[in-house]
Motif scaffolding. Structure first.
Motif, mmCIF file in Angstrom:
data_model
loop_
_atom_site.group_PDB
_atom_site.id
_atom_site.type_symbol
_atom_site.label_atom_id
_atom_site.label_comp_id
_atom_site.label_asym_id
_atom_site.label_seq_id
_atom_site.Cartn_x
_atom_site.Cartn_y
_atom_site.Cartn_z
ATOM 1 N N GLY A 10 -6.625 -2.943 1.656
ATOM 2 C CA GLY A 10 -6.703 -1.477 1.700
ATOM 3 C C GLY A 10 -7.972 -0.947 1.072
ATOM 4 O O GLY A 10 -8.286 0.236 1.181
ATOM 5 N N GLU A 24 -7.337 2.485 -0.531
ATOM 6 C CA GLU A 24 -6.073 2.256 -1.235
ATOM 7 C C GLU A 24 -6.254 2.418 -2.741
ATOM 8 O O GLU A 24 -5.369 2.910 -3.425
ATOM 9 C CB GLU A 24 -5.499 0.873 -0.909
ATOM 10 N N VAL A 68 0.856 -1.181 0.000
ATOM 11 C CA VAL A 68 0.000 0.000 0.000
ATOM 12 C C VAL A 68 0.897 1.236 0.000
ATOM 13 O O VAL A 68 2.085 1.147 0.280
ATOM 14 C CB VAL A 68 -0.976 0.024 1.198
ATOM 15 N N ASP A 87 -0.899 0.769 6.148
ATOM 16 C CA ASP A 87 -0.637 -0.668 6.089
ATOM 17 C C ASP A 87 -0.667 -1.265 7.489
ATOM 18 O O ASP A 87 -1.263 -2.318 7.714
ATOM 19 C CB ASP A 87 0.710 -0.943 5.419
#
Length: 182
Positions: free
Chosen positions: A138, A142, A35, A41
């Motif tokens: 994520g 993300e 990530v 993370d």
């Protein structure tokens, strides 16, 4: 020393020495997807149990047209924005009927804001017999942090992302181009 007092610690030591998992010792796999933010993370890896295999944003981009993508957030969150091509599956109002007639071995990727809720839905899908389920590591945060687009409920590109609440919004990078909604 009684034999019971001796055998219990010895039994626990034997279990640990042969590598059986112990309660409360979930550790994030070293090969988890990357990530953009190390603190993010750490937060994500600390919340997940990794009971559902994870897939990274880059890998999802490569196979997006070959999988079934499901958003497991609340309907309000999905309506603000979602990954293009994702179908609403829900979390609190999860309904397996929304899966349609998917074969049990269909490749499925689930996501939410950061991956916790989607992992829980992924677990349910696995319990239902689906064999090829992945959690987007994520999740939508993300996806957006990596510079990927999202669409609104009409399928039009949008800069808005529902961040669940103000507290969780900090994990969505503040580039000045994203409108955080909660």
């Amino acid at each position: 020393m009684s034999i019971q007092r001796f055998l219990l610690p010895l039994s626990l030591l034997m279990l640990l020495s042969i590598g059986l998992p112990t309660t409360g010792c979930t550790q994030a796999p070293a090969d988890r997807p990357q990530v953009t933010n190390k603190a993010f993370d750490k937060k994500v890896s600390g919340l997940l149990s990794f009971s559902v295999p994870t897939i990274g944003v880059d890998k999802l981009k490569d196979i997006k047209d070959e999988i079934f993508l499901f958003d497991t957030r609340q309907l309000e969150e999905y309506q603000v924005s979602h990954i293009e091509g994702a179908r609403y599956l829900g979390y609190e109002d999860f309904d397996p009927k929304r899966l349609g007639e998917l074969p049990m071995d269909a490749p499925i990727v689930v996501y939410c804001s950061i991956g916790y809720r989607s992992e829980k839905i992924g677990e349910q899908l696995k319990e239902m017999g689906y064999t090829n389920v992945y959690n987007l590591y994520g999740s939508i945060f993300e996806w957006v942090n990596a510079g990927n687009p999202v669409v609104d409920e009409e399928g039009k590109p949008t800069n808005s992302v529902h961040t669940y609440n103000r507290k969780w919004s900090k994990w969505l990078e503040d580039t000045g181009e994203v409108n955080k909604v909660w």
